[in-house]
Scaffold this motif. Sequence first.
Motif, PDB file in Angstrom:
ATOM      1  N   ALA A  78     -15.494 -41.981   6.935  1.00  0.00           N
ATOM      2  CA  ALA A  78     -14.261 -42.768   6.998  1.00  0.00           C
ATOM      3  C   ALA A  78     -13.433 -42.562   5.745  1.00  0.00           C
ATOM      4  CB  ALA A  78     -14.596 -44.242   7.171  1.00  0.00           C
ATOM      5  N   GLN A  79     -12.132 -42.468   5.947  1.00  0.00           N
ATOM      6  CA  GLN A  79     -11.144 -42.438   4.877  1.00  0.00           C
ATOM      7  C   GLN A  79     -10.146 -43.554   5.184  1.00  0.00           C
ATOM      8  OE1 GLN A  79     -11.033 -37.881   3.553  1.00  0.00           O
ATOM      9  NE2 GLN A  79     -10.096 -38.192   5.540  1.00  0.00           N
ATOM     10  N   LYS A  80      -9.128 -43.700   4.368  1.00  0.00           N
ATOM     11  CA  LYS A  80      -8.194 -44.824   4.527  1.00  0.00           C
ATOM     12  C   LYS A  80      -7.566 -44.883   5.924  1.00  0.00           C
ATOM     13  CE  LYS A  80      -5.872 -46.908   0.949  1.00  0.00           C
ATOM     14  NZ  LYS A  80      -4.985 -46.903  -0.196  1.00  0.00           N
ATOM     15  N   THR A  81      -6.946 -43.793   6.365  1.00  0.00           N
ATOM     16  CA  THR A  81      -6.283 -43.778   7.685  1.00  0.00           C
ATOM     17  C   THR A  81      -6.729 -42.569   8.500  1.00  0.00           C
ATOM     18  OG1 THR A  81      -4.397 -42.568   6.784  1.00  0.00           O
ATOM     19  CG2 THR A  81      -4.235 -44.992   6.834  1.00  0.00           C
ATOM     20  N   SER A  82      -7.968 -42.130   8.263  1.00  0.00           N
ATOM     21  CA  SER A  82      -8.472 -40.955   8.968  1.00  0.00           C
ATOM     22  C   SER A  82      -9.996 -40.908   8.860  1.00  0.00           C
ATOM     23  CB  SER A  82      -7.868 -39.683   8.373  1.00  0.00           C
ATOM     24  OG  SER A  82      -8.254 -39.548   7.025  1.00  0.00           O
ATOM     25  N   ARG A  83     -10.568 -39.872   9.452  1.00  0.00           N
ATOM     26  CA  ARG A  83     -12.000 -39.625   9.355  1.00  0.00           C
ATOM     27  C   ARG A  83     -12.174 -38.120   9.142  1.00  0.00           C
ATOM     28  NH1 ARG A  83     -15.891 -43.211  10.080  1.00  0.00           N
ATOM     29  NH2 ARG A  83     -17.984 -42.421  10.400  1.00  0.00           N
ATOM     30  N   ALA A  84     -13.017 -37.732   8.189  1.00  0.00           N
ATOM     31  CA  ALA A  84     -13.223 -36.329   7.832  1.00  0.00           C
ATOM     32  C   ALA A  84     -14.550 -35.818   8.403  1.00  0.00           C
ATOM     33  CB  ALA A  84     -13.202 -36.164   6.321  1.00  0.00           C
ATOM     34  N   TYR A  85     -14.507 -34.609   8.959  1.00  0.00           N
ATOM     35  CA  TYR A  85     -15.672 -34.001   9.614  1.00  0.00           C
ATOM     36  C   TYR A  85     -15.916 -32.612   9.041  1.00  0.00           C
ATOM     37  CZ  TYR A  85     -14.526 -37.577  13.058  1.00  0.00           C
ATOM     38  OH  TYR A  85     -14.233 -38.764  13.660  1.00  0.00           O
ATOM     39  N   GLN A  86     -17.176 -32.191   9.080  1.00  0.00           N
ATOM     40  CA  GLN A  86     -17.563 -30.843   8.659  1.00  0.00           C
ATOM     41  C   GLN A  86     -18.374 -30.193   9.776  1.00  0.00           C
ATOM     42  OE1 GLN A  86     -16.891 -29.078   5.767  1.00  0.00           O
ATOM     43  NE2 GLN A  86     -15.500 -30.760   5.239  1.00  0.00           N
ATOM     44  N   PHE A  87     -18.032 -28.939  10.078  1.00  0.00           N
ATOM     45  CA  PHE A  87     -18.746 -28.165  11.095  1.00  0.00           C
ATOM     46  C   PHE A  87     -19.043 -26.782  10.535  1.00  0.00           C
ATOM     47  CE2 PHE A  87     -15.914 -31.056  13.378  1.00  0.00           C
ATOM     48  CZ  PHE A  87     -16.784 -31.684  14.250  1.00  0.00           C
ATOM     49  N   ARG A  88     -20.153 -26.206  10.977  1.00  0.00           N
ATOM     50  CA  ARG A  88     -20.537 -24.844  10.597  1.00  0.00           C
ATOM     51  C   ARG A  88     -20.774 -24.030  11.854  1.00  0.00           C
ATOM     52  NH1 ARG A  88     -25.253 -23.031   6.912  1.00  0.00           N
ATOM     53  NH2 ARG A  88     -26.301 -23.542   8.822  1.00  0.00           N
ATOM     54  N   VAL A  89     -20.159 -22.841  11.920  1.00  0.00           N
ATOM     55  CA  VAL A  89     -20.283 -21.965  13.085  1.00  0.00           C
ATOM     56  C   VAL A  89     -20.614 -20.563  12.595  1.00  0.00           C
ATOM     57  CG1 VAL A  89     -19.065 -20.979  15.070  1.00  0.00           C
ATOM     58  CG2 VAL A  89     -18.581 -23.332  14.356  1.00  0.00           C
TER      59      VAL A  89
ATOM     60  N   SER B 157      -7.647 -26.955   7.784  1.00  0.00           N
ATOM     61  CA  SER B 157      -7.044 -25.962   6.890  1.00  0.00           C
ATOM     62  C   SER B 157      -5.521 -25.933   7.018  1.00  0.00           C
ATOM     63  CB  SER B 157      -7.621 -24.572   7.169  1.00  0.00           C
ATOM     64  OG  SER B 157      -9.019 -24.557   6.995  1.00  0.00           O
ATOM     65  N   GLY B 158      -4.913 -27.106   7.111  1.00  0.00           N
ATOM     66  CA  GLY B 158      -3.465 -27.214   7.185  1.00  0.00           C
ATOM     67  C   GLY B 158      -2.871 -27.036   8.566  1.00  0.00           C
ATOM     68  N   THR B 159      -3.685 -26.694   9.548  1.00  0.00           N
ATOM     69  CA  THR B 159      -3.212 -26.482  10.920  1.00  0.00           C
ATOM     70  C   THR B 159      -3.536 -27.695  11.774  1.00  0.00           C
ATOM     71  OG1 THR B 159      -3.506 -24.087  10.746  1.00  0.00           O
ATOM     72  CG2 THR B 159      -3.443 -25.016  12.965  1.00  0.00           C
ATOM     73  N   ASN B 160      -2.542 -28.171  12.515  1.00  0.00           N
ATOM     74  CA  ASN B 160      -2.767 -29.298  13.421  1.00  0.00           C
ATOM     75  C   ASN B 160      -3.398 -28.781  14.708  1.00  0.00           C
ATOM     76  OD1 ASN B 160      -2.786 -31.631  14.904  1.00  0.00           O
ATOM     77  ND2 ASN B 160      -0.620 -32.104  14.602  1.00  0.00           N
ATOM     78  N   MET B 161      -4.621 -29.173  14.964  1.00  0.00           N
ATOM     79  CA  MET B 161      -5.386 -28.727  16.133  1.00  0.00           C
ATOM     80  C   MET B 161      -5.357 -29.751  17.268  1.00  0.00           C
ATOM     81  SD  MET B 161      -6.646 -25.874  14.851  1.00  0.00           S
ATOM     82  CE  MET B 161      -8.106 -25.400  15.739  1.00  0.00           C
ATOM     83  N   ALA B 162      -4.502 -30.767  17.161  1.00  0.00           N
ATOM     84  CA  ALA B 162      -4.493 -31.863  18.133  1.00  0.00           C
ATOM     85  C   ALA B 162      -4.235 -31.389  19.559  1.00  0.00           C
ATOM     86  CB  ALA B 162      -3.461 -32.918  17.729  1.00  0.00           C
ATOM     87  N   SER B 163      -3.551 -30.264  19.731  1.00  0.00           N
ATOM     88  CA  SER B 163      -3.287 -29.779  21.094  1.00  0.00           C
ATOM     89  C   SER B 163      -4.577 -29.386  21.814  1.00  0.00           C
ATOM     90  CB  SER B 163      -2.325 -28.590  21.070  1.00  0.00           C
ATOM     91  OG  SER B 163      -2.912 -27.487  20.396  1.00  0.00           O
ATOM     92  N   HIS B 164      -5.649 -29.190  21.062  1.00  0.00           N
ATOM     93  CA  HIS B 164      -6.941 -28.833  21.667  1.00  0.00           C
ATOM     94  C   HIS B 164      -7.836 -30.051  21.908  1.00  0.00           C
ATOM     95  CE1 HIS B 164      -5.918 -24.663  21.077  1.00  0.00           C
ATOM     96  NE2 HIS B 164      -5.724 -24.877  19.792  1.00  0.00           N
TER      97      HIS B 164
ATOM     98  N   GLN C 116     -17.312 -22.434   7.661  1.00  0.00           N
ATOM     99  CA  GLN C 116     -17.280 -23.891   7.522  1.00  0.00           C
ATOM    100  C   GLN C 116     -15.882 -24.386   7.913  1.00  0.00           C
ATOM    101  OE1 GLN C 116     -20.064 -25.505   6.276  1.00  0.00           O
ATOM    102  NE2 GLN C 116     -19.192 -27.528   6.483  1.00  0.00           N
ATOM    103  N   PHE C 117     -15.851 -25.393   8.772  1.00  0.00           N
ATOM    104  CA  PHE C 117     -14.590 -26.004   9.180  1.00  0.00           C
ATOM    105  C   PHE C 117     -14.566 -27.455   8.730  1.00  0.00           C
ATOM    106  CE2 PHE C 117     -15.358 -22.655  12.286  1.00  0.00           C
ATOM    107  CZ  PHE C 117     -14.147 -21.973  12.284  1.00  0.00           C
ATOM    108  N   GLY C 118     -13.602 -27.792   7.896  1.00  0.00           N
ATOM    109  CA  GLY C 118     -13.356 -29.176   7.544  1.00  0.00           C
ATOM    110  C   GLY C 118     -12.200 -29.671   8.397  1.00  0.00           C
ATOM    111  N   MET C 119     -12.400 -30.759   9.120  1.00  0.00           N
ATOM    112  CA  MET C 119     -11.363 -31.301   9.997  1.00  0.00           C
ATOM    113  C   MET C 119     -11.150 -32.772   9.662  1.00  0.00           C
ATOM    114  SD  MET C 119     -12.326 -29.665  13.687  1.00  0.00           S
ATOM    115  CE  MET C 119     -12.837 -27.956  13.835  1.00  0.00           C
ATOM    116  N   VAL C 120      -9.897 -33.192   9.721  1.00  0.00           N
ATOM    117  CA  VAL C 120      -9.560 -34.588   9.474  1.00  0.00           C
ATOM    118  C   VAL C 120      -8.808 -35.114  10.686  1.00  0.00           C
ATOM    119  CG1 VAL C 120      -8.359 -36.222   7.981  1.00  0.00           C
ATOM    120  CG2 VAL C 120      -9.467 -34.202   6.982  1.00  0.00           C
ATOM    121  N   LEU C 121      -9.400 -36.123  11.337  1.00  0.00           N
ATOM    122  CA  LEU C 121      -8.780 -36.788  12.484  1.00  0.00           C
ATOM    123  C   LEU C 121      -8.075 -38.038  11.974  1.00  0.00           C
ATOM    124  CD1 LEU C 121      -8.298 -36.989  15.528  1.00  0.00           C
ATOM    125  CD2 LEU C 121     -10.533 -38.110  15.735  1.00  0.00           C
ATOM    126  N   HIS C 122      -6.743 -38.001  12.029  1.00  0.00           N
ATOM    127  CA  HIS C 122      -5.922 -39.091  11.526  1.00  0.00           C
ATOM    128  C   HIS C 122      -5.732 -40.169  12.591  1.00  0.00           C
ATOM    129  CE1 HIS C 122      -4.656 -37.050   7.780  1.00  0.00           C
ATOM    130  NE2 HIS C 122      -4.887 -35.967   8.496  1.00  0.00           N
TER     131      HIS C 122
END
Length: 155
Positions: free
Chosen positions: A59-70, A138-145, A124-130
């Motif tokens: 949890a973060q203030k107005t988001s949640r941060a995730y880490q994935f490895r592929v 990485s600065g790209t909005n992936m919300a369309s997926h 490694q993928f760091g993703m933040v769901l706001h």
Amino acid sequence: MPGTQYIGKAGHLAVMGEFCLRGYNAAMPEIDKGDDVFVVNDASGAMWRLQVKTALGKAQKTSRAYQFRVRETAIQNAQTPELHFIFVLRKAGVWNFLVMDRSVLRAHVRNNSIGTPAAGGYRQFGMVLHDDGRLICSGTNMASHLEDWATWPKL
């Protein structure tokens, strides 16, 4: 808090449940060689291979941060049938699914430089769901997926 094996299994089962609700048959292979779930349209015989990555995030203030490895090879190497990725993000007691096929993930890696190379041939993928619905990697909005089940319409 449950261990990573429990969290991973919960994500696999959540994905399988979503496919079952859509009318598809879903199964986990007995031997894990990169495919986590097989999905089949029983009427047509079409089959899809899925790699599922699950994270509870922090949890973060107005988001949640995730880490994935592929594995980098899973992203770069085409296969038949083609591999699809589902990143499972748990937020506020709800499963969120980031759904894309391998070629789309590969294009994001190549064109948008998402993720960072990691030891052992991984990325490694760091993703933040706001809270406003943006999903930034990485600065790209992936919300369309997010919840993009277009490949698997309800039967």
